[in-house]
Design a protein around this motif. Structure first.
Motif, mmCIF file in Angstrom:
data_model
loop_
_atom_site.group_PDB
_atom_site.id
_atom_site.type_symbol
_atom_site.label_atom_id
_atom_site.label_comp_id
_atom_site.label_asym_id
_atom_site.label_seq_id
_atom_site.Cartn_x
_atom_site.Cartn_y
_atom_site.Cartn_z
ATOM 1 N N ARG A 70 -4.128 -6.139 -6.906
ATOM 2 C CA ARG A 70 -3.966 -5.638 -5.536
ATOM 3 C C ARG A 70 -2.681 -6.143 -4.878
ATOM 4 O O ARG A 70 -2.343 -5.730 -3.779
ATOM 5 C CB ARG A 70 -5.185 -6.013 -4.693
ATOM 6 N N THR A 71 -1.976 -7.022 -5.560
ATOM 7 C CA THR A 71 -0.697 -7.517 -5.072
ATOM 8 C C THR A 71 0.353 -7.356 -6.178
ATOM 9 O O THR A 71 0.010 -7.198 -7.361
ATOM 10 C CB THR A 71 -0.774 -8.998 -4.662
ATOM 11 N N ALA A 72 1.619 -7.408 -5.797
ATOM 12 C CA ALA A 72 2.713 -7.277 -6.764
ATOM 13 C C ALA A 72 2.881 -8.602 -7.499
ATOM 14 O O ALA A 72 3.802 -9.383 -7.232
ATOM 15 C CB ALA A 72 3.995 -6.872 -6.054
ATOM 16 N N VAL A 73 1.969 -8.841 -8.445
ATOM 17 C CA VAL A 73 1.881 -10.147 -9.093
ATOM 18 C C VAL A 73 3.120 -10.483 -9.912
ATOM 19 O O VAL A 73 3.425 -11.659 -10.127
ATOM 20 C CB VAL A 73 0.620 -10.237 -9.981
ATOM 21 N N ASP A 74 3.849 -9.477 -10.388
ATOM 22 C CA ASP A 74 5.068 -9.746 -11.150
ATOM 23 C C ASP A 74 6.306 -9.377 -10.334
ATOM 24 O O ASP A 74 7.395 -9.207 -10.884
ATOM 25 C CB ASP A 74 5.056 -9.003 -12.485
ATOM 26 N N GLY A 75 6.120 -9.268 -9.017
ATOM 27 C CA GLY A 75 7.231 -8.988 -8.108
ATOM 28 C C GLY A 75 7.265 -10.016 -7.006
ATOM 29 O O GLY A 75 7.283 -11.225 -7.268
ATOM 30 N N ASP A 76 7.219 -9.543 -5.752
ATOM 31 C CA ASP A 76 7.296 -10.486 -4.626
ATOM 32 C C ASP A 76 5.934 -10.983 -4.170
ATOM 33 O O ASP A 76 5.846 -11.746 -3.202
ATOM 34 C CB ASP A 76 8.044 -9.846 -3.454
ATOM 35 N N GLY A 77 4.866 -10.568 -4.848
ATOM 36 C CA GLY A 77 3.529 -11.046 -4.521
ATOM 37 C C GLY A 77 2.888 -10.394 -3.312
ATOM 38 O O GLY A 77 1.772 -10.748 -2.932
ATOM 39 N N ALA A 78 3.563 -9.436 -2.697
ATOM 40 C CA ALA A 78 3.038 -8.790 -1.491
ATOM 41 C C ALA A 78 1.916 -7.816 -1.847
ATOM 42 O O ALA A 78 1.838 -7.317 -2.975
ATOM 43 C CB ALA A 78 4.156 -8.049 -0.768
ATOM 44 N N PRO A 79 1.034 -7.516 -0.892
ATOM 45 C CA PRO A 79 -0.010 -6.512 -1.131
ATOM 46 C C PRO A 79 0.607 -5.153 -1.459
ATOM 47 O O PRO A 79 1.622 -4.760 -0.872
ATOM 48 C CB PRO A 79 -0.771 -6.460 0.199
ATOM 49 N N VAL A 80 -0.016 -4.460 -2.398
ATOM 50 C CA VAL A 80 0.503 -3.155 -2.803
ATOM 51 C C VAL A 80 0.336 -2.160 -1.657
ATOM 52 O O VAL A 80 -0.584 -2.261 -0.855
ATOM 53 C CB VAL A 80 -0.230 -2.668 -4.071
ATOM 54 N N LYS A 81 1.249 -1.211 -1.554
ATOM 55 C CA LYS A 81 1.158 -0.178 -0.528
ATOM 56 C C LYS A 81 -0.033 0.742 -0.811
ATOM 57 O O LYS A 81 -0.371 0.981 -1.976
ATOM 58 C CB LYS A 81 2.462 0.624 -0.481
ATOM 59 N N PRO A 82 -0.661 1.296 0.221
ATOM 60 C CA PRO A 82 -1.835 2.151 0.002
ATOM 61 C C PRO A 82 -1.456 3.492 -0.615
ATOM 62 O O PRO A 82 -0.323 3.960 -0.486
ATOM 63 C CB PRO A 82 -2.408 2.330 1.414
ATOM 64 N N MET A 83 -2.439 4.089 -1.255
ATOM 65 C CA MET A 83 -2.288 5.433 -1.804
ATOM 66 C C MET A 83 -2.561 6.439 -0.682
ATOM 67 O O MET A 83 -3.658 6.475 -0.135
ATOM 68 C CB MET A 83 -3.288 5.636 -2.940
ATOM 69 N N PRO A 84 -1.589 7.265 -0.301
ATOM 70 C CA PRO A 84 -1.820 8.214 0.794
ATOM 71 C C PRO A 84 -2.821 9.296 0.401
ATOM 72 O O PRO A 84 -2.845 9.751 -0.753
ATOM 73 C CB PRO A 84 -0.437 8.819 1.030
ATOM 74 N N ASP A 85 -3.623 9.729 1.362
ATOM 75 C CA ASP A 85 -4.589 10.793 1.091
ATOM 76 C C ASP A 85 -3.905 12.069 0.623
ATOM 77 O O ASP A 85 -4.414 12.776 -0.252
ATOM 78 C CB ASP A 85 -5.422 11.076 2.345
ATOM 79 N N TRP A 86 -2.726 12.363 1.205
ATOM 80 C CA TRP A 86 -2.057 13.610 0.833
ATOM 81 C C TRP A 86 -1.585 13.587 -0.616
ATOM 82 O O TRP A 86 -1.577 14.629 -1.295
ATOM 83 C CB TRP A 86 -0.897 13.927 1.780
ATOM 84 N N LEU A 87 -1.229 12.385 -1.112
ATOM 85 C CA LEU A 87 -0.794 12.285 -2.497
ATOM 86 C C LEU A 87 -1.987 12.393 -3.446
ATOM 87 O O LEU A 87 -1.891 13.013 -4.511
ATOM 88 C CB LEU A 87 -0.038 10.974 -2.709
#
Length: 218
Positions: free
Chosen positions: A75-92
């Motif tokens: 749920r976070t960018a564990v191999d990046g900056d560690g920030a929470p992943v962006k949500p998946m938009p309903d339209w996508l």
């Protein structure tokens, strides 16, 4: 491409694997590109992916919904900056259901599991993607692949090995490729990008591939 001798048509590449040329019109391509540019910004933005063995993927990636890393989800960018992943938009997610219906020639299924993961890969002219399977999801729902920008050679193989038999398909900006059913676990890759082949009006140098998946991960 304008002025082609033979129009490109919907093609079944393998059982459950379908190529739909020019599925996204110019306006939808532009809207999707604008969204990708927002998603690519930090936090949890575009990153270089490194494998456990020390290899480096030449295509850079950003994720939505859940963050893919070799070889799992978080749920976070564990191999990046560690920030929470962006949500998946309903339209996508809705675009994913629409794409499956278009590829298989069926009405959209309102009861189907929602697409909840997007992996967005950016390829420059020298980028490649080795033969691999999308195997970290528990759901058997089809994978949806959308192309923007430069064309590429897409290699779609078999479920048993990275080698032959496989089939090479040219994917251009706006093309849709869906693979599910008996082809859901097929090996596939991108051995070559064709620089300078994208539509000029789109304003993208390089190639973006947006893959939509149903994780089934709870």
């Amino acid at each position: 491409m304008d002025g082609e001798l033979f129009p490109r048509e919907r093609t079944v590449i393998a059982p459950g694997a379908v190529h739909v040329p020019d599925w996204l019109g110019a306006d939808r391509q532009g809207e999707l590109l604008a969204a990708c540019r927002v998603w690519a910004r930090p936090p949890a933005g575009l990153r270089t992916v490194r494998t456990p063995g020390g290899g480096v993927m030449t295509a850079r990636q950003v994720c939505l919904g859940l963050h893919w890393y070799p070889y799992g989800y978080a749920r976070t960018a564990v191999d990046g900056d560690g920030a929470p992943v962006k949500p998946m938009p309903d339209w996508l997610a809705g675009l994913g259901r629409e794409a499956v219906a278009a590829a298989y020639g069926t009405p959209p299924d309102p009861g189907a599991a929602a697409y909840d993961i997007a992996l967005i890969n950016f390829y420059d002219g020298d980028s490649r993607m080795g033969m691999h399977r999308d195997a970290e999801e528990k759901s058997p729902a089809p994978v949806v692949s959308l192309s923007l920008g430069d064309s590429c050679l897409f290699r779609f193989g078999n479920t048993g090995s990275r080698g032959r038999p496989y089939r090479d398909v040219e994917l251009r900006s706006g093309d849709l490729f869906v693979f599910g059913g008996p082809s859901r676990s097929a090996y596939h890759g991108v051995p070559k990008v064709l620089p300078g082949t994208g539509p000029r009006a789109l304003g993208l140098t390089g190639r973006l591939n947006i893959t939509l998946r149903v994780g089934g991960l709870g």
